[in-house]
Design a protein around this motif. Sequence first.
Motif, PDB file in Angstrom:
ATOM      1  N   LEU A   1       0.828  -1.210   0.000  1.00 24.67           N
ATOM      2  CA  LEU A   1       0.000   0.000   0.000  1.00 24.67           C
ATOM      3  C   LEU A   1       0.859   1.255   0.000  1.00 24.67           C
ATOM      4  CD1 LEU A   1      -2.749  -1.180   2.470  1.00 24.67           C
ATOM      5  CD2 LEU A   1      -3.093  -0.609   0.069  1.00 24.67           C
ATOM      6  N   ILE A   2       1.944   1.225   0.740  1.00 23.36           N
ATOM      7  CA  ILE A   2       2.861   2.365   0.768  1.00 23.36           C
ATOM      8  C   ILE A   2       3.430   2.588  -0.635  1.00 23.36           C
ATOM      9  CG2 ILE A   2       5.123   3.165   1.599  1.00 23.36           C
ATOM     10  CD1 ILE A   2       4.415   1.664   4.268  1.00 23.36           C
ATOM     11  N   ALA A   3       3.872   1.517  -1.266  1.00 23.25           N
ATOM     12  CA  ALA A   3       4.497   1.623  -2.581  1.00 23.25           C
ATOM     13  C   ALA A   3       3.538   2.102  -3.665  1.00 23.25           C
ATOM     14  CB  ALA A   3       5.092   0.264  -2.973  1.00 23.25           C
ATOM     15  N   THR A   4       2.257   1.835  -3.506  1.00 21.42           N
ATOM     16  CA  THR A   4       1.302   2.202  -4.545  1.00 21.42           C
ATOM     17  C   THR A   4       0.510   3.464  -4.240  1.00 21.42           C
ATOM     18  OG1 THR A   4      -0.382   0.735  -3.599  1.00 21.42           O
ATOM     19  CG2 THR A   4       1.034  -0.185  -5.344  1.00 21.42           C
ATOM     20  N   ASN A   5       0.681   4.040  -3.052  1.00 22.47           N
ATOM     21  CA  ASN A   5      -0.050   5.255  -2.701  1.00 22.47           C
ATOM     22  C   ASN A   5       0.538   6.432  -3.479  1.00 22.47           C
ATOM     23  OD1 ASN A   5      -0.471   7.836  -1.060  1.00 22.47           O
ATOM     24  ND2 ASN A   5      -1.925   6.411  -0.124  1.00 22.47           N
ATOM     25  N   GLU A   6      -0.286   7.096  -4.272  1.00 22.36           N
ATOM     26  CA  GLU A   6       0.197   8.166  -5.153  1.00 22.36           C
ATOM     27  C   GLU A   6       0.800   9.338  -4.392  1.00 22.36           C
ATOM     28  OE1 GLU A   6      -2.201   9.134  -8.662  1.00 22.36           O
ATOM     29  OE2 GLU A   6      -3.461   7.430  -8.079  1.00 22.36           O
ATOM     30  N   VAL A   7       0.262   9.669  -3.241  1.00 24.17           N
ATOM     31  CA  VAL A   7       0.796  10.787  -2.462  1.00 24.17           C
ATOM     32  C   VAL A   7       2.195  10.449  -1.951  1.00 24.17           C
ATOM     33  CG1 VAL A   7       0.468  12.196  -0.396  1.00 24.17           C
ATOM     34  CG2 VAL A   7      -1.481  11.645  -1.844  1.00 24.17           C
ATOM     35  N   LEU A   8       2.384   9.222  -1.521  1.00 22.11           N
ATOM     36  CA  LEU A   8       3.688   8.821  -0.993  1.00 22.11           C
ATOM     37  C   LEU A   8       4.727   8.652  -2.101  1.00 22.11           C
ATOM     38  CD1 LEU A   8       2.525   6.375   1.811  1.00 22.11           C
ATOM     39  CD2 LEU A   8       3.330   8.745   2.049  1.00 22.11           C
ATOM     40  N   GLN A   9       4.290   8.681  -3.358  1.00 21.09           N
ATOM     41  CA  GLN A   9       5.236   8.596  -4.464  1.00 21.09           C
ATOM     42  C   GLN A   9       6.044   9.884  -4.624  1.00 21.09           C
ATOM     43  OE1 GLN A   9       3.093   7.098  -7.892  1.00 21.09           O
ATOM     44  NE2 GLN A   9       2.805   5.105  -6.940  1.00 21.09           N
ATOM     45  N   ASN A  10       5.772  10.882  -3.773  1.00 25.63           N
ATOM     46  CA  ASN A  10       6.622  12.076  -3.715  1.00 25.63           C
ATOM     47  C   ASN A  10       8.014  11.716  -3.199  1.00 25.63           C
ATOM     48  OD1 ASN A  10       4.775  14.026  -4.611  1.00 25.63           O
ATOM     49  ND2 ASN A  10       3.998  14.432  -2.565  1.00 25.63           N
ATOM     50  N   PHE A  11       8.147  10.534  -2.610  1.00 26.88           N
ATOM     51  CA  PHE A  11       9.392  10.110  -1.978  1.00 26.88           C
ATOM     52  C   PHE A  11       9.890   8.820  -2.619  1.00 26.88           C
ATOM     53  CE2 PHE A  11       6.513  12.098   1.087  1.00 26.88           C
ATOM     54  CZ  PHE A  11       7.254  13.226   1.419  1.00 26.88           C
ATOM     55  N   PRO A  12      11.219   8.606  -2.616  1.00 26.90           N
ATOM     56  CA  PRO A  12      11.759   7.359  -3.177  1.00 26.90           C
ATOM     57  C   PRO A  12      11.223   6.136  -2.417  1.00 26.90           C
ATOM     58  CG  PRO A  12      13.521   8.948  -2.774  1.00 26.90           C
ATOM     59  CD  PRO A  12      12.275   9.507  -2.150  1.00 26.90           C
ATOM     60  N   ALA A  13      10.781   5.139  -3.147  1.00 25.66           N
ATOM     61  CA  ALA A  13      10.182   3.943  -2.544  1.00 25.66           C
ATOM     62  C   ALA A  13      11.141   3.246  -1.583  1.00 25.66           C
ATOM     63  CB  ALA A  13       9.726   2.979  -3.633  1.00 25.66           C
ATOM     64  N   HIS A  14      12.409   3.155  -1.939  1.00 20.55           N
ATOM     65  CA  HIS A  14      13.375   2.465  -1.064  1.00 20.55           C
ATOM     66  C   HIS A  14      13.548   3.221   0.255  1.00 20.55           C
ATOM     67  CE1 HIS A  14      16.720   5.315  -1.740  1.00 20.55           C
ATOM     68  NE2 HIS A  14      16.209   5.430  -2.948  1.00 20.55           N
ATOM     69  N   ASP A  15      13.446   4.548   0.210  1.00 18.83           N
ATOM     70  CA  ASP A  15      13.549   5.350   1.430  1.00 18.83           C
ATOM     71  C   ASP A  15      12.343   5.093   2.338  1.00 18.83           C
ATOM     72  OD1 ASP A  15      14.506   7.244   3.252  1.00 18.83           O
ATOM     73  OD2 ASP A  15      13.585   8.924   2.179  1.00 18.83           O
ATOM     74  N   LEU A  16      11.152   5.071   1.752  1.00 26.06           N
ATOM     75  CA  LEU A  16       9.942   4.790   2.521  1.00 26.06           C
ATOM     76  C   LEU A  16      10.015   3.402   3.145  1.00 26.06           C
ATOM     77  CD1 LEU A  16       7.186   6.214   0.142  1.00 26.06           C
ATOM     78  CD2 LEU A  16       8.150   7.303   2.186  1.00 26.06           C
ATOM     79  N   GLN A  17      10.436   2.417   2.349  1.00 25.97           N
ATOM     80  CA  GLN A  17      10.529   1.038   2.837  1.00 25.97           C
ATOM     81  C   GLN A  17      11.505   0.942   4.002  1.00 25.97           C
ATOM     82  OE1 GLN A  17       8.689  -1.676   1.567  1.00 25.97           O
ATOM     83  NE2 GLN A  17       9.412  -2.630   3.435  1.00 25.97           N
ATOM     84  N   HIS A  18      12.640   1.616   3.869  1.00 26.55           N
ATOM     85  CA  HIS A  18      13.646   1.592   4.941  1.00 26.55           C
ATOM     86  C   HIS A  18      13.081   2.190   6.226  1.00 26.55           C
ATOM     87  CE1 HIS A  18      17.450   1.957   7.048  1.00 26.55           C
ATOM     88  NE2 HIS A  18      17.167   3.239   7.246  1.00 26.55           N
ATOM     89  N   ARG A  19      12.403   3.328   6.118  1.00 26.92           N
ATOM     90  CA  ARG A  19      11.846   3.989   7.301  1.00 26.92           C
ATOM     91  C   ARG A  19      10.730   3.140   7.928  1.00 26.92           C
ATOM     92  NH1 ARG A  19      13.971   9.058   7.551  1.00 26.92           N
ATOM     93  NH2 ARG A  19      15.026   9.667   5.644  1.00 26.92           N
ATOM     94  N   PHE A  20       9.854   2.587   7.085  1.00 29.02           N
ATOM     95  CA  PHE A  20       8.785   1.721   7.569  1.00 29.02           C
ATOM     96  C   PHE A  20       9.369   0.529   8.336  1.00 29.02           C
ATOM     97  CE2 PHE A  20       5.969  -1.983   6.582  1.00 29.02           C
ATOM     98  CZ  PHE A  20       4.896  -1.628   7.380  1.00 29.02           C
ATOM     99  N   ASP A  21      10.359  -0.129   7.739  1.00 34.12           N
ATOM    100  CA  ASP A  21      10.999  -1.282   8.392  1.00 34.12           C
ATOM    101  C   ASP A  21      11.672  -0.880   9.708  1.00 34.12           C
ATOM    102  OD1 ASP A  21      10.180  -2.988   6.369  1.00 34.12           O
ATOM    103  OD2 ASP A  21      12.097  -2.919   5.303  1.00 34.12           O
ATOM    104  N   ASP A  22      12.323   0.286   9.719  1.00 31.46           N
ATOM    105  CA  ASP A  22      12.984   0.767  10.931  1.00 31.46           C
ATOM    106  C   ASP A  22      11.962   1.006  12.038  1.00 31.46           C
ATOM    107  OD1 ASP A  22      15.294   1.757  12.432  1.00 31.46           O
ATOM    108  OD2 ASP A  22      14.381   3.741  12.171  1.00 31.46           O
ATOM    109  N   TYR A  23      10.850   1.661  11.697  1.00 33.46           N
ATOM    110  CA  TYR A  23       9.813   1.923  12.700  1.00 33.46           C
ATOM    111  C   TYR A  23       9.177   0.621  13.190  1.00 33.46           C
ATOM    112  CZ  TYR A  23      10.085   6.910  11.533  1.00 33.46           C
ATOM    113  OH  TYR A  23      10.509   8.196  11.343  1.00 33.46           O
ATOM    114  N   LEU A  24       8.943  -0.315  12.290  1.00 39.20           N
ATOM    115  CA  LEU A  24       8.404  -1.613  12.716  1.00 39.20           C
ATOM    116  C   LEU A  24       9.369  -2.317  13.661  1.00 39.20           C
ATOM    117  CD1 LEU A  24       6.645  -3.384   9.711  1.00 39.20           C
ATOM    118  CD2 LEU A  24       5.625  -2.556  11.828  1.00 39.20           C
ATOM    119  N   GLY A  25      10.656  -2.201  13.363  1.00 31.06           N
ATOM    120  CA  GLY A  25      11.666  -2.798  14.232  1.00 31.06           C
ATOM    121  C   GLY A  25      11.597  -2.248  15.651  1.00 31.06           C
ATOM    122  N   LYS A  26      11.386  -0.944  15.762  1.00 32.38           N
ATOM    123  CA  LYS A  26      11.269  -0.323  17.088  1.00 32.38           C
ATOM    124  C   LYS A  26      10.043  -0.848  17.826  1.00 32.38           C
ATOM    125  CE  LYS A  26      13.777   3.780  15.823  1.00 32.38           C
ATOM    126  NZ  LYS A  26      13.825   5.207  15.643  1.00 32.38           N
TER     127      LYS A  26
END
Length: 151
Positions: free
Chosen positions: A59-84
């Motif tokens: 959903l993050i990767a396909t959300n048009e608003v979030l496409q303002n940001f590089p997908a790999h950056d979003l994925q990294h941040r999402f994974d980091d927050y999930l890790g916490k």
Amino acid sequence: MALWNKLRESTQTMQAQLMAKKNELKSGAFRDASMAMCALVAAADGSVDPAERQRTASLIATNEVLQNFPAHDLQHRFDDYLGKLTTDFAFGKVGLLQTIGKVGKKPAEARAVIQIGIIIGGADGHFDDTEKAVVREACHAVGLNPAEFEL
């Protein structure tokens, strides 16, 4: 079925509202708060199963608003927050709510982060009570009334 239709219509309306503000939603604080919100909703019940993690990442990767940001950056941040959250849910949640709170001074970004949380929570057709609870907490973190979002 009526509840599912209402949820679907609500998320479609919110997505349209987000698209109307897409050009305003480009700050690093919005990016971080959005990924923190996605992680909170995905882990709302205190754990994240692999299917839920994958669905949220998709959903993050396909959300048009979030496409303002590089997908790999979003994925990294999402994974980091999930890790916490998976390391220490209560402590991680406090940190993520602080990250979300940073957009509180920009009402358009604050509303957009809450809307993203609702869209993510309702993506499986069921916006459950634990997901609603973390989105309500996020509303308080950004200074918005949860009733504005029917929470």
